[in-house]
Write a protein that holds these residues in place. Structure first.
Motif, PDB file in Angstrom:
ATOM      1  N   ASP A 127       0.808  -1.214   0.000  1.00  0.00           N
ATOM      2  CA  ASP A 127       0.000   0.000   0.000  1.00  0.00           C
ATOM      3  C   ASP A 127       0.845   1.270   0.000  1.00  0.00           C
ATOM      4  OD1 ASP A 127      -2.396  -1.454   0.044  1.00  0.00           O
ATOM      5  OD2 ASP A 127      -2.335  -1.617   2.227  1.00  0.00           O
ATOM      6  N   LEU A 128       2.142   1.140   0.140  1.00  0.00           N
ATOM      7  CA  LEU A 128       3.040   2.292   0.175  1.00  0.00           C
ATOM      8  C   LEU A 128       3.046   2.979  -1.193  1.00  0.00           C
ATOM      9  CD1 LEU A 128       5.333   3.928   1.604  1.00  0.00           C
ATOM     10  CD2 LEU A 128       6.919   2.297   0.584  1.00  0.00           C
ATOM     11  N   ASP A 129       2.908   4.299  -1.204  1.00  0.00           N
ATOM     12  CA  ASP A 129       3.030   5.071  -2.436  1.00  0.00           C
ATOM     13  C   ASP A 129       4.526   5.292  -2.668  1.00  0.00           C
ATOM     14  OD1 ASP A 129       3.051   6.831  -4.547  1.00  0.00           O
ATOM     15  OD2 ASP A 129       1.512   8.157  -3.702  1.00  0.00           O
ATOM     16  N   LEU A 130       5.138   4.331  -3.335  1.00  0.00           N
ATOM     17  CA  LEU A 130       6.589   4.328  -3.514  1.00  0.00           C
ATOM     18  C   LEU A 130       7.064   5.545  -4.304  1.00  0.00           C
ATOM     19  CD1 LEU A 130       9.229   2.880  -3.014  1.00  0.00           C
ATOM     20  CD2 LEU A 130       8.795   1.515  -5.062  1.00  0.00           C
ATOM     21  N   LYS A 131       6.357   5.907  -5.344  1.00  0.00           N
ATOM     22  CA  LYS A 131       6.759   7.064  -6.142  1.00  0.00           C
ATOM     23  C   LYS A 131       6.781   8.329  -5.290  1.00  0.00           C
ATOM     24  CE  LYS A 131       5.873   9.718 -10.334  1.00  0.00           C
ATOM     25  NZ  LYS A 131       6.793  10.695  -9.894  1.00  0.00           N
ATOM     26  N   ALA A 132       5.764   8.521  -4.472  1.00  0.00           N
ATOM     27  CA  ALA A 132       5.706   9.700  -3.610  1.00  0.00           C
ATOM     28  C   ALA A 132       6.871   9.701  -2.623  1.00  0.00           C
ATOM     29  CB  ALA A 132       4.379   9.759  -2.871  1.00  0.00           C
ATOM     30  N   LYS A 133       7.203   8.538  -2.073  1.00  0.00           N
ATOM     31  CA  LYS A 133       8.292   8.441  -1.116  1.00  0.00           C
ATOM     32  C   LYS A 133       9.623   8.757  -1.785  1.00  0.00           C
ATOM     33  CE  LYS A 133       8.613   7.579   2.964  1.00  0.00           C
ATOM     34  NZ  LYS A 133       8.676   8.665   3.963  1.00  0.00           N
ATOM     35  N   LEU A 134       9.846   8.234  -2.983  1.00  0.00           N
ATOM     36  CA  LEU A 134      11.091   8.506  -3.700  1.00  0.00           C
ATOM     37  C   LEU A 134      11.168   9.973  -4.111  1.00  0.00           C
ATOM     38  CD1 LEU A 134      11.392   5.279  -5.864  1.00  0.00           C
ATOM     39  CD2 LEU A 134      12.551   5.807  -3.716  1.00  0.00           C
ATOM     40  N   ASP A 135      10.043  10.560  -4.533  1.00  0.00           N
ATOM     41  CA  ASP A 135      10.010  11.995  -4.846  1.00  0.00           C
ATOM     42  C   ASP A 135      10.379  12.827  -3.619  1.00  0.00           C
ATOM     43  OD1 ASP A 135       9.340  11.807  -7.553  1.00  0.00           O
ATOM     44  OD2 ASP A 135       7.183  11.883  -7.157  1.00  0.00           O
ATOM     45  N   GLU A 136       9.925  12.395  -2.459  1.00  0.00           N
ATOM     46  CA  GLU A 136      10.243  13.087  -1.206  1.00  0.00           C
ATOM     47  C   GLU A 136      11.751  13.077  -0.956  1.00  0.00           C
ATOM     48  OE1 GLU A 136       9.646  12.067   3.477  1.00  0.00           O
ATOM     49  OE2 GLU A 136       7.905  11.759   2.169  1.00  0.00           O
ATOM     50  N   PHE A 137      12.399  11.953  -1.195  1.00  0.00           N
ATOM     51  CA  PHE A 137      13.848  11.880  -1.009  1.00  0.00           C
ATOM     52  C   PHE A 137      14.577  12.803  -1.978  1.00  0.00           C
ATOM     53  CE2 PHE A 137      13.194   7.337   0.631  1.00  0.00           C
ATOM     54  CZ  PHE A 137      13.200   7.750   1.952  1.00  0.00           C
ATOM     55  N   THR A 184      13.353  15.596  -3.219  1.00  0.00           N
ATOM     56  CA  THR A 184      13.098  16.941  -2.706  1.00  0.00           C
ATOM     57  C   THR A 184      14.028  17.275  -1.541  1.00  0.00           C
ATOM     58  OG1 THR A 184      10.787  16.798  -3.376  1.00  0.00           O
ATOM     59  CG2 THR A 184      11.319  18.450  -1.729  1.00  0.00           C
ATOM     60  N   GLN A 185      14.357  16.264  -0.743  1.00  0.00           N
ATOM     61  CA  GLN A 185      15.245  16.459   0.406  1.00  0.00           C
ATOM     62  C   GLN A 185      16.707  16.496  -0.001  1.00  0.00           C
ATOM     63  OE1 GLN A 185      14.139  13.254   3.035  1.00  0.00           O
ATOM     64  NE2 GLN A 185      12.212  14.201   3.589  1.00  0.00           N
ATOM     65  N   GLY A 186      17.008  16.312  -1.298  1.00  0.00           N
ATOM     66  CA  GLY A 186      18.376  16.473  -1.768  1.00  0.00           C
ATOM     67  C   GLY A 186      19.083  15.222  -2.246  1.00  0.00           C
ATOM     68  N   ASN A 187      18.407  14.093  -2.317  1.00  0.00           N
ATOM     69  CA  ASN A 187      19.064  12.868  -2.787  1.00  0.00           C
ATOM     70  C   ASN A 187      19.080  12.868  -4.317  1.00  0.00           C
ATOM     71  OD1 ASN A 187      19.864  10.281  -3.561  1.00  0.00           O
ATOM     72  ND2 ASN A 187      18.995   9.362  -1.735  1.00  0.00           N
ATOM     73  N   GLU A 188      20.170  13.360  -4.882  1.00  0.00           N
ATOM     74  CA  GLU A 188      20.315  13.469  -6.338  1.00  0.00           C
ATOM     75  C   GLU A 188      20.403  12.096  -7.013  1.00  0.00           C
ATOM     76  OE1 GLU A 188      20.316  16.324  -8.327  1.00  0.00           O
ATOM     77  OE2 GLU A 188      19.586  17.264  -6.493  1.00  0.00           O
ATOM     78  N   HIS A 189      20.793  11.061  -6.282  1.00  0.00           N
ATOM     79  CA  HIS A 189      20.895   9.718  -6.861  1.00  0.00           C
ATOM     80  C   HIS A 189      19.536   9.189  -7.310  1.00  0.00           C
ATOM     81  CE1 HIS A 189      24.607   9.757  -4.352  1.00  0.00           C
ATOM     82  NE2 HIS A 189      25.082   9.359  -5.508  1.00  0.00           N
ATOM     83  N   LEU A 190      18.477   9.695  -6.722  1.00  0.00           N
ATOM     84  CA  LEU A 190      17.143   9.229  -7.059  1.00  0.00           C
ATOM     85  C   LEU A 190      16.448  10.109  -8.104  1.00  0.00           C
ATOM     86  CD1 LEU A 190      15.920   8.248  -3.495  1.00  0.00           C
ATOM     87  CD2 LEU A 190      16.424   6.707  -5.384  1.00  0.00           C
ATOM     88  N   LYS A 191      17.116  11.153  -8.527  1.00  0.00           N
ATOM     89  CA  LYS A 191      16.518  12.066  -9.500  1.00  0.00           C
ATOM     90  C   LYS A 191      16.293  11.334 -10.829  1.00  0.00           C
ATOM     91  CE  LYS A 191      16.879  16.852 -10.654  1.00  0.00           C
ATOM     92  NZ  LYS A 191      17.664  18.073 -10.469  1.00  0.00           N
ATOM     93  N   ASN A 192      15.132  11.544 -11.412  1.00  0.00           N
ATOM     94  CA  ASN A 192      14.743  10.920 -12.693  1.00  0.00           C
ATOM     95  C   ASN A 192      14.668   9.402 -12.617  1.00  0.00           C
ATOM     96  OD1 ASN A 192      14.646  13.483 -14.005  1.00  0.00           O
ATOM     97  ND2 ASN A 192      16.860  13.422 -14.176  1.00  0.00           N
ATOM     98  N   PHE A 193      14.284   8.892 -11.454  1.00  0.00           N
ATOM     99  CA  PHE A 193      14.164   7.437 -11.282  1.00  0.00           C
ATOM    100  C   PHE A 193      13.002   6.889 -12.102  1.00  0.00           C
ATOM    101  CE2 PHE A 193      11.344   9.259  -8.129  1.00  0.00           C
ATOM    102  CZ  PHE A 193      10.215   8.491  -8.257  1.00  0.00           C
ATOM    103  N   GLU A 194      13.039   5.606 -12.344  1.00  0.00           N
ATOM    104  CA  GLU A 194      11.955   4.899 -13.013  1.00  0.00           C
ATOM    105  C   GLU A 194      11.676   3.636 -12.208  1.00  0.00           C
ATOM    106  OE1 GLU A 194      11.108   2.693 -17.283  1.00  0.00           O
ATOM    107  OE2 GLU A 194      12.906   3.882 -17.013  1.00  0.00           O
TER     108      GLU A 194
END
Length: 57
Positions: free
Chosen positions: A31-41, A43-53
């Protein structure tokens, strides 16, 4: 990337492949909204997750 994913309740067995730029993990909380959680990271500055798929298996 691995350290942020490890913070999420329900994510385990995180494996990264730097050459392929991939990350695999187990997700117990379907039930976790994984996309929202990764977007949050991002936003907090984790550039490694930018443009993830997200690819599911």
């Amino acid at each position: 990337m691995r350290s942020d994913l490890a913070k999420v309740d329900g994510i385990s067995e995180v494996h990264t492949d730097i050459k392929k730029r991939t990350c695999q993990f187990q997700l117990a909380n379907k039930d976790l909204d994984l996309k929202a959680k990764l977007d949050e990271f991002v936003t907090q500055g984790n550039e490694h997750l930018k443009n993830f798929e997200i690819i599911t298996q």
